[in-house]
Design a protein around this motif. Structure first.
Motif, PDB file in Angstrom:
ATOM      1  N   SER A  53       6.708  -6.363  11.211  1.00  0.00           N
ATOM      2  CA  SER A  53       5.958  -5.291  10.080  1.00  0.00           C
ATOM      3  C   SER A  53       6.945  -4.979   9.296  1.00  0.00           C
ATOM      4  CB  SER A  53       4.946  -4.259  10.628  1.00  0.00           C
ATOM      5  OG  SER A  53       4.526  -3.679   9.617  1.00  0.00           O
TER       6      SER A  53
ATOM      7  N   VAL B  59       7.699  -6.557   4.978  1.00  0.00           N
ATOM      8  CA  VAL B  59       7.684  -5.650   4.057  1.00  0.00           C
ATOM      9  C   VAL B  59       9.035  -5.781   3.461  1.00  0.00           C
ATOM     10  CG1 VAL B  59       7.424  -3.436   3.294  1.00  0.00           C
ATOM     11  CG2 VAL B  59       6.007  -4.234   4.810  1.00  0.00           C
ATOM     12  N   ARG B  60       9.928  -6.010   3.914  1.00  0.00           N
ATOM     13  CA  ARG B  60      11.554  -6.128   3.265  1.00  0.00           C
ATOM     14  C   ARG B  60      11.393  -7.431   2.710  1.00  0.00           C
ATOM     15  NH1 ARG B  60      15.542  -3.395   7.861  1.00  0.00           N
ATOM     16  NH2 ARG B  60      15.302  -1.284   7.001  1.00  0.00           N
TER      17      ARG B  60
ATOM     18  N   GLY C 101       9.033  -6.815  -0.462  1.00  0.00           N
ATOM     19  CA  GLY C 101       9.050  -5.557  -1.073  1.00  0.00           C
ATOM     20  C   GLY C 101       9.770  -5.765  -2.376  1.00  0.00           C
TER      21      GLY C 101
ATOM     22  N   LEU D 118       7.469  -6.100  -5.277  1.00  0.00           N
ATOM     23  CA  LEU D 118       6.288  -5.023  -5.393  1.00  0.00           C
ATOM     24  C   LEU D 118       7.056  -3.836  -6.076  1.00  0.00           C
ATOM     25  CD1 LEU D 118       4.642  -4.816  -1.841  1.00  0.00           C
ATOM     26  CD2 LEU D 118       3.541  -5.332  -3.907  1.00  0.00           C
TER      27      LEU D 118
ATOM     28  N   THR E 271       6.223   3.250  -5.064  1.00  0.00           N
ATOM     29  CA  THR E 271       6.326   2.608  -3.774  1.00  0.00           C
ATOM     30  C   THR E 271       6.720   3.176  -2.692  1.00  0.00           C
ATOM     31  OG1 THR E 271       7.317   0.456  -5.099  1.00  0.00           O
ATOM     32  CG2 THR E 271       7.436   0.386  -2.752  1.00  0.00           C
TER      33      THR E 271
ATOM     34  N   LEU F 151       4.612   4.093   0.629  1.00  0.00           N
ATOM     35  CA  LEU F 151       5.157   3.807   2.104  1.00  0.00           C
ATOM     36  C   LEU F 151       5.449   5.125   2.848  1.00  0.00           C
ATOM     37  CD1 LEU F 151       7.964   1.155   1.130  1.00  0.00           C
ATOM     38  CD2 LEU F 151       5.951   0.836   2.285  1.00  0.00           C
TER      39      LEU F 151
ATOM     40  N   ALA G 147       6.008  -0.882   8.680  1.00  0.00           N
ATOM     41  CA  ALA G 147       5.705  -1.087   7.024  1.00  0.00           C
ATOM     42  C   ALA G 147       6.101   0.127   6.371  1.00  0.00           C
ATOM     43  CB  ALA G 147       4.464  -1.385   6.771  1.00  0.00           C
TER      44      ALA G 147
ATOM     45  N   SER H 204       9.947   0.804   5.990  1.00  0.00           N
ATOM     46  CA  SER H 204      10.925  -0.621   5.814  1.00  0.00           C
ATOM     47  C   SER H 204      11.579  -0.494   4.615  1.00  0.00           C
ATOM     48  CB  SER H 204       9.932  -1.707   5.670  1.00  0.00           C
ATOM     49  OG  SER H 204       9.008  -1.390   4.488  1.00  0.00           O
TER      50      SER H 204
END
Length: 411
Positions: free
Chosen positions: A271, A275-276, A279, A282, A291, A295, A324, A327
């Motif tokens: 997970s 996300v990395r 990410g 995003l 963000t 998180l 997540a 991350s």
């Protein structure tokens, strides 16, 4: 003055730094995957293994602290090459101590070199990654950290295969050490000298590097360094805590079988890595601060679900949200520290030191507290730290003149 890079030079630079992150992850998983074999070969108990880990941890913190000096004196490019050779030598010596001379002291010496080199390279590769972000104008540090995760997964897979086929630790570590040294020289050849990473030779006289060291130390007097430190402390503590205690929390707290506990840690790691990987875009869309806030809510919520879940499937959901959530705290803290090119190396080094010390020292502290109040109750500390990380997130707002991580809301 920075020389302009061609597209091809930039791509080679970025690939080289991806490879360095991967090599660091490889080295860590190589050692970790062979701990059972090392324990058996040396006939030591868990307390002695713990002391080995402590030796590596202290050496890592020394390496982190020396990174500032190396950056100021020699620059990141040469510094990374030397640091990688040092930790590759450490990996090889661990194997020699285990199988050839059967010496606990030699293995500890290997771990000290391993910790020293990895601690130093961690700061320098993040300084280098931040310089690449500046060059591209995009958030890429999370992807670099994903490559570190890939390195640990590949290293663990090779380690599991080596253990399964009863490959001697000395042969396994020697092969991995050679691979790391080859990556080091190939990367060195493709990393350009940049002012941001302290590599330009324009004024390499002694007062100049001492001045740079003075600048590096000045980062520790800036309130923003500590605010970024809180973001990274919370997330690094929660990430390190998962690596060491998540599987055990499932076994002791929720009555899961050991294999299910290991699967829980795998879910967390996958997970976090996903996300990395995704990410960066995003962050470029919504901005660093928004963000990090989302998180931190995910991390705190995932941890609470992990602690309180009445069934194992829900514990897995908690582990996924926890992974997540934690991350991007570390890479985005690094990214924010590098906003001002003139002080990037110093600030990244300071922020990295806070993050890595909490990553290394946090889990043993949790272990001690868990003896008093139980493991699942101890994890509430991580919930509080994740919330603190979210509250400190405005510190990661890009400074004036920096566009990386600002988001597109201003368009």
């Amino acid at each position: 003055m920075e020389t302009a890079l061609t597209r091809s030079q930039y791509v080679r630079w970025r690939t080289a730094v991806f490879a360095i992150f991967l090599a660091s992850g490889l080295s860590i998983a190589t050692w970790a995957s062979r701990v059972p074999a090392i324990k058996l070969a040396l006939d030591v108990d868990n307390i002695e293994i713990g002391l080995m880990l402590l030796g590596a941890g202290i050496a890592s913190i020394v390496g982190l602290s020396l990174a500032n000096l190396v950056l100021a004196r020699f620059g990141a490019r040469r510094g990374m090459l030397v640091a990688m050779i040092v930790f590759a030598a450490g990996v090889a010596i661990i194997g020699v101590g285990t199988d050839l001379v059967h010496s606990y002291i030699v293995v500890v010496a290997g771990l000290v070199l391993f910790g020293l080199g990895n601690g130093a390279v961690d700061v320098m590769m993040n300084v280098e990654g931040a310089a690449i972000e500046k060059q591209s104008g995009k958030t890429i540090l999370p992807l670099f950290h994903a490559f570190f995760s890939f390195g640990t997964v590949i290293g663990a897979g090779i380690g599991a295969a080596a253990a399964g086929w009863h490959v001697d630790v000395v042969f396994h570590t020697a092969v991995m050490a050679v691979i790391i040294v080859l990556i080091a020289f190939a990367s060195f050849a493709n990393v350009p000298a940049r002012e941001l990473t302290g590599d330009t030779e324009a004024a390499a006289d002694k007062p100049h590097w001492r001045e740079r060291l003075h600048t590096a130390m000045a980062a520790w007097r800036e309130p923003r360094t500590y605010a970024l430190g809180v973001i990274m402390l919370g997330m690094a503590f929660a990430e390190g805590g998962a690596n060491d205690w998540l599987a055990l929390g499932m076994v002791e707290g929720h009555g899961a079988a050991p294999a299910i506990g290991a699967l829980g840690l795998t879910v967390f790691s996958v997970s976090m890595t996903i996300v990395r990987i995704f990410g960066g875009p995003l962050v470029d869309r919504f901005g660093r601060v928004a963000t990090l806030r989302v998180l931190s809510v995910l991390a705190a919520g995932g941890l609470l679900l992990f602690i309180l879940a009445p069934s194992i499937p829900l514990v897995f959901v908690g582990a996924a949200l926890w992974g997540a959530g934690v991350s991007l705290g570390f890479p985005l803290g690094m990214s924010a520290a590098a906003d001002d090119p003139a002080k990037a190396a110093a600030r990244v080094s300071a922020a990295a030191t806070i993050g890595y010390i909490s990553f290394l020292c946090g889990p043993p502290i949790l272990g001690f507290i868990s003896e008093q109040i139980g493991l699942l109750n101890t994890l509430y500390i991580l919930v509080a730290l994740a919330v603190a990380s979210g509250l400190a997130s405005p510190a990661a707002k890009p400074i004036a003149g920096s566009t990386v991580g600002a988001g597109h809301t201003h368009h």
